[in-house]
Design a protein around this motif. Structure first.
Motif, PDB file in Angstrom:
ATOM      1  N   ARG A  57       8.717 -50.739 -24.034  1.00  0.00           N
ATOM      2  CA  ARG A  57       9.290 -50.258 -22.786  1.00  0.00           C
ATOM      3  C   ARG A  57       9.444 -48.744 -22.867  1.00  0.00           C
ATOM      4  O   ARG A  57       9.573 -48.172 -23.946  1.00  0.00           O
ATOM      5  N   GLN A  58       9.446 -48.147 -21.702  1.00  0.00           N
ATOM      6  CA  GLN A  58       9.581 -46.696 -21.664  1.00  0.00           C
ATOM      7  C   GLN A  58      10.362 -46.289 -20.435  1.00  0.00           C
ATOM      8  O   GLN A  58      10.002 -46.649 -19.303  1.00  0.00           O
ATOM      9  N   ARG A  59      11.394 -45.519 -20.659  1.00  0.00           N
ATOM     10  CA  ARG A  59      12.184 -44.966 -19.571  1.00  0.00           C
ATOM     11  C   ARG A  59      11.773 -43.523 -19.364  1.00  0.00           C
ATOM     12  O   ARG A  59      11.308 -42.858 -20.283  1.00  0.00           O
ATOM     13  N   ARG A  99       8.329 -44.305 -25.825  1.00  0.00           N
ATOM     14  CA  ARG A  99       8.081 -45.734 -25.722  1.00  0.00           C
ATOM     15  C   ARG A  99       8.689 -46.421 -26.945  1.00  0.00           C
ATOM     16  O   ARG A  99       8.547 -45.932 -28.070  1.00  0.00           O
ATOM     17  N   ASP A 146      12.976 -51.219 -16.669  1.00  0.00           N
ATOM     18  CA  ASP A 146      12.063 -50.340 -17.387  1.00  0.00           C
ATOM     19  C   ASP A 146      10.631 -50.631 -16.965  1.00  0.00           C
ATOM     20  O   ASP A 146      10.355 -51.641 -16.310  1.00  0.00           O
ATOM     21  N   TYR A 195       7.367 -51.830 -18.631  1.00  0.00           N
ATOM     22  CA  TYR A 195       7.014 -52.568 -19.841  1.00  0.00           C
ATOM     23  C   TYR A 195       5.501 -52.512 -20.067  1.00  0.00           C
ATOM     24  O   TYR A 195       4.726 -52.793 -19.144  1.00  0.00           O
ATOM     25  N   GLN A 225       6.342 -53.041 -14.015  1.00  0.00           N
ATOM     26  CA  GLN A 225       7.732 -52.642 -13.769  1.00  0.00           C
ATOM     27  C   GLN A 225       8.640 -53.862 -13.722  1.00  0.00           C
ATOM     28  O   GLN A 225       8.335 -54.842 -13.024  1.00  0.00           O
TER      29      GLN A 225
END
Length: 119
Positions: A38-40, A45, A91, A93, A114
């Motif tokens: 996941r990456q915000r 990541r 997040d 994904y 998303q």
């Protein structure tokens, strides 16, 4: 060429469930580990869950007991069952796969899906 195609993201209320899928296609010899990251925005990541070919798994601490990763090796597909979702699970994904082609190992990423959890 190898492609990872993800599906299953969406909008869900807190406490709900989603199931992400990622299928690998193209020309390759075999797949080693597959997983989800996941990456915000503005952050690196990070691993959510991964599984090797011998079914060894690894989970981020905050998803243990709520998320379950599984694989269908015959279909070159990895799944992430996400239960008891929380707003902080919101997040983008990404699916990841370590794939062997011509005796070399390559790292591939999906396009991202998303997941949005409303409170």
């Amino acid at each position: 060429q190898v492609q990872l195609v993800e599906s299953g993201g969406g909008l869900v209320q807190a406490g709900g469930s989603l199931r992400l899928s990622c299928a690998a296609s193209g020309s390759f010899d075999s797949i080693n580990a597959m997983g989800w990251y996941r990456q915000r925005p503005g952050k690196q990541r990070e691993l959510v869950a991964s599984m090797t070919t011998d079914a060894s798994t690894n989970y981020a601490d905050d998803v243990k007991g709520r998320f379950t990763i599984s694989r269908d090796n015959a279909r070159n597909t990895v799944y992430l069952q996400m239960n008891n979702l929380k707003p902080e699970d919101t997040d983008l994904y990404y699916c990841n796969a370590n794939i062997y082609r011509s005796y070399r190992r390559y790292n591939y990423w999906g396009q991202g899906t998303q997941v949005t959890v409303s409170s």
